[in-house]
Design a protein around this motif. Structure first.
Motif, mmCIF file in Angstrom:
data_model
loop_
_atom_site.group_PDB
_atom_site.id
_atom_site.type_symbol
_atom_site.label_atom_id
_atom_site.label_comp_id
_atom_site.label_asym_id
_atom_site.label_seq_id
_atom_site.Cartn_x
_atom_site.Cartn_y
_atom_site.Cartn_z
ATOM 1 N N ASN A 57 -39.821 -7.900 25.893
ATOM 2 C CA ASN A 57 -40.213 -6.686 25.184
ATOM 3 C C ASN A 57 -41.695 -6.660 24.849
ATOM 4 O O ASN A 57 -42.316 -5.591 24.881
ATOM 5 C CB ASN A 57 -39.377 -6.520 23.916
ATOM 6 N N LYS A 60 -43.477 -5.109 27.668
ATOM 7 C CA LYS A 60 -43.178 -3.670 27.731
ATOM 8 C C LYS A 60 -44.039 -2.920 26.709
ATOM 9 O O LYS A 60 -44.596 -1.864 27.006
ATOM 10 C CB LYS A 60 -41.697 -3.414 27.439
ATOM 11 N N GLU A 61 -44.149 -3.477 25.528
ATOM 12 C CA GLU A 61 -44.910 -2.830 24.463
ATOM 13 C C GLU A 61 -46.414 -2.909 24.717
ATOM 14 O O GLU A 61 -47.113 -1.892 24.662
ATOM 15 C CB GLU A 61 -44.575 -3.477 23.114
ATOM 16 N N ILE A 71 -37.534 0.356 20.995
ATOM 17 C CA ILE A 71 -36.791 -0.838 21.414
ATOM 18 C C ILE A 71 -35.924 -1.357 20.273
ATOM 19 O O ILE A 71 -34.771 -1.740 20.485
ATOM 20 C CB ILE A 71 -37.757 -1.925 21.943
ATOM 21 N N THR A 75 -32.606 -0.658 21.775
ATOM 22 C CA THR A 75 -32.719 -1.844 22.635
ATOM 23 C C THR A 75 -33.571 -1.504 23.861
ATOM 24 O O THR A 75 -33.863 -0.335 24.131
ATOM 25 C CB THR A 75 -31.365 -2.436 23.113
ATOM 26 N N ALA A 76 -33.925 -2.522 24.625
ATOM 27 C CA ALA A 76 -34.743 -2.318 25.819
ATOM 28 C C ALA A 76 -33.929 -1.756 26.971
ATOM 29 O O ALA A 76 -34.481 -1.283 27.957
ATOM 30 C CB ALA A 76 -35.399 -3.628 26.236
ATOM 31 N N VAL A 81 -36.335 3.905 27.243
ATOM 32 C CA VAL A 81 -37.273 2.823 27.561
ATOM 33 C C VAL A 81 -37.653 2.887 29.037
ATOM 34 O O VAL A 81 -38.826 2.734 29.401
ATOM 35 C CB VAL A 81 -36.709 1.442 27.165
#
Length: 174
Positions: A57, A60-61, A71, A75-76, A81
């Motif tokens: 994550n 991703k961020e 998230i 959730t991811a 997302v």
């Protein structure tokens, strides 16, 4: 790569080559397999700029700009997302299009709410995306192969629709 994969890779290559557009990837669970499918055809450097493997994550961020709050809330492994990953990949890689995958390939990590085999795919542009949710758990290797093949088909269909729209827009302007 199987025959079907080679055929769809060649078709995507031709569409990108002819439109002079670029693509990148943002891959979590697929770990680079979609990028591998995109470069299976010689000359891919004309349209494939690269990929971000965002297995955690934090990546991703930080690299794709996916919201931490999103998230935390969903959730991811969710459609939102996957969409944010497409937008972030287009921005980070400076591409016209992107493909994203986020999910649980297995064998572990699933829950009652999000079972193993749940994989969200998205492709598109910063302004327009399409998504698809895989839900079958057929074992890690097949889950990843299915996600890669479905992502490539999604991109191919998206590109055909985009090229068709461009052609009809150009015809209307004439």
């Amino acid at each position: 790569m199987d025959l079907e994969g080679k055929i769809i890779s060649r078709e995507v290559s031709q569409l990108l080559w002819e439109s002079e557009k670029t693509v990148g990837t943002a891959e979590s669970c697929t770990g680079g397999r979609i990028g591998e499918a995109l470069i299976a055809v010689p000359g891919a450097s004309k349209y494939f700029k690269g990929g971000i493997i965002c297995y955690v994550n934090e990546v991703k961020e930080n690299l794709l700009g996916v919201s931490h709050e999103l998230i935390e809330e969903k959730t991811a492994v969710c459609e939102e997302v996957a969409i944010e990953m497409v937008k972030g990949a287009c921005k980070a890689l400076n591409t016209d299009y992107a493909i994203a995958a986020t999910g649980l390939a297995g064998p572990g990590g699933g829950s009652k709410e999000i079972p193993v085999g749940t994989i969200w795919l998205a492709c598109g542009t910063p302004e327009k995306q399409v998504t698809f949710k895989l839900t079958e758990d057929e074992g890690r290797d097949i889950n990843l192969m299915n996600a890669t093949n479905r992502a490539m088909h999604m991109l191919c269909d998206f590109l055909k629709a985009e090229c068709g729209n461009s052609a009809s827009e150009n015809a209307e302007e004439s």
